[in-house]
Enzyme design. Structure first.
Site, PDB file in Angstrom:
ATOM      1  N   HIS A  61      52.007  70.409  36.439  1.00 36.65           N
ATOM      2  CA  HIS A  61      53.192  71.034  36.247  1.00 36.65           C
ATOM      3  C   HIS A  61      54.473  69.757  36.364  1.00 36.65           C
ATOM      4  CE1 HIS A  61      51.825  74.966  38.160  1.00 36.65           C
ATOM      5  NE2 HIS A  61      51.280  74.604  37.206  1.00 36.65           N
ATOM      6  N   GLU A  63      56.684  69.233  38.384  1.00 38.34           N
ATOM      7  CA  GLU A  63      57.053  68.510  39.673  1.00 38.34           C
ATOM      8  C   GLU A  63      55.817  67.497  40.022  1.00 38.34           C
ATOM      9  OE1 GLU A  63      58.451  73.020  40.017  1.00 38.34           O
ATOM     10  OE2 GLU A  63      57.105  71.901  39.188  1.00 38.34           O
ATOM     11  N   CYS A  97      56.363  76.739  42.012  1.00 36.26           N
ATOM     12  CA  CYS A  97      55.257  77.444  42.420  1.00 36.26           C
ATOM     13  C   CYS A  97      54.657  77.079  43.780  1.00 36.26           C
ATOM     14  CB  CYS A  97      54.127  77.295  41.491  1.00 36.26           C
ATOM     15  SG  CYS A  97      53.025  75.769  41.454  1.00 36.26           S
ATOM     16  N   CYS A 100      53.322  73.303  43.934  1.00 35.73           N
ATOM     17  CA  CYS A 100      54.401  72.465  43.912  1.00 35.73           C
ATOM     18  C   CYS A 100      55.195  72.515  45.182  1.00 35.73           C
ATOM     19  CB  CYS A 100      55.102  72.447  42.649  1.00 35.73           C
ATOM     20  SG  CYS A 100      54.270  72.100  40.953  1.00 35.73           S
TER      21      CYS A 100
END
Length: 189
Positions: A61, A63, A97, A100
């Site tokens: 992801h 992040e 999410c 993260c």
């Protein structure tokens, strides 16, 4: 949107515009359009996009990619990454999410500023509130340019992800691909 002690509303909007540009890059690359910035001492030290489809790794992801870049930044500059993370403001187009958000709270970043909520996997309150698990005081501000961020997600989800196995495709989408001339009642409205 409230004013955070270290970042004005105008600055949040300016940084979110940069993150939205990163999200557009993701969209063009066939990734979920999420753009992320890690800002330290009023400078962007890491930018990230989702790279899940490219790498076929569900953890890549935006992040997480930025976290890796910050660790490299700290290593190159001989900085204590713990201290750097505590002074980083995260600007991301979509609410992080749960995975993260957990990483960001564990790192004790200064703040998380996001665009639209993540109604499926959000870790900053939309689905689950990660902060209490880490007894975290990370400042969280949502809704910055949320409409623009959501529009990019809608654009992405109009298409199909070529990496999704057919058995995981949504039933309606499978039917449309097999029989594209058949229209749904909602398509006519």
């Amino acid at each position: 949107m409230e004013i955070q002690d270290s970042m004005s509303n105008d600055l949040m909007i300016k940084w979110m515009d940069v993150a939205l540009n990163k999200a557009e890059d993701s969209l063009r690359a066939g990734e979920v359009p999420v753009g992320c910035l890690f800002i330290y001492q009023n400078e962007i030290i890491a930018t990230g996009n989702n790279r899940v489809n490219e790498t076929r790794n569900a953890t890549r992801h935006a992040e997480i990619n930025c976290i890796d870049d910050v660790i490299e930044f700290c290593s190159n500059k001989k900085l204590d990454y713990h201290e750097v993370f505590r002074n980083i403001d995260i600007v991301v187009t979509v609410e992080p999410c749960i995975m993260c958000a957990a990483a960001l709270h564990q790192l004790q970043v200064h703040s998380i500023i996001y665009g639209c909520p993540n109604d499926r996997f959000g870790g900053c309150g939309s689905v689950f509130e990660v902060a209490p698990i880490y007894n975290s005081n990370v400042k969280i501000i949502g809704g910055v340019k949320a409409i623009e961020a959501m529009q990019l997600l809608k654009e992405f989800y109009k298409g199909t992800n070529p990496n999704v196995p057919e058995e995981k495709m949504k039933k309606k989408r499978k039917q449309k691909e097999k029989n594209p001339e058949k229209k749904d009642l909602l398509d006519c409205i």
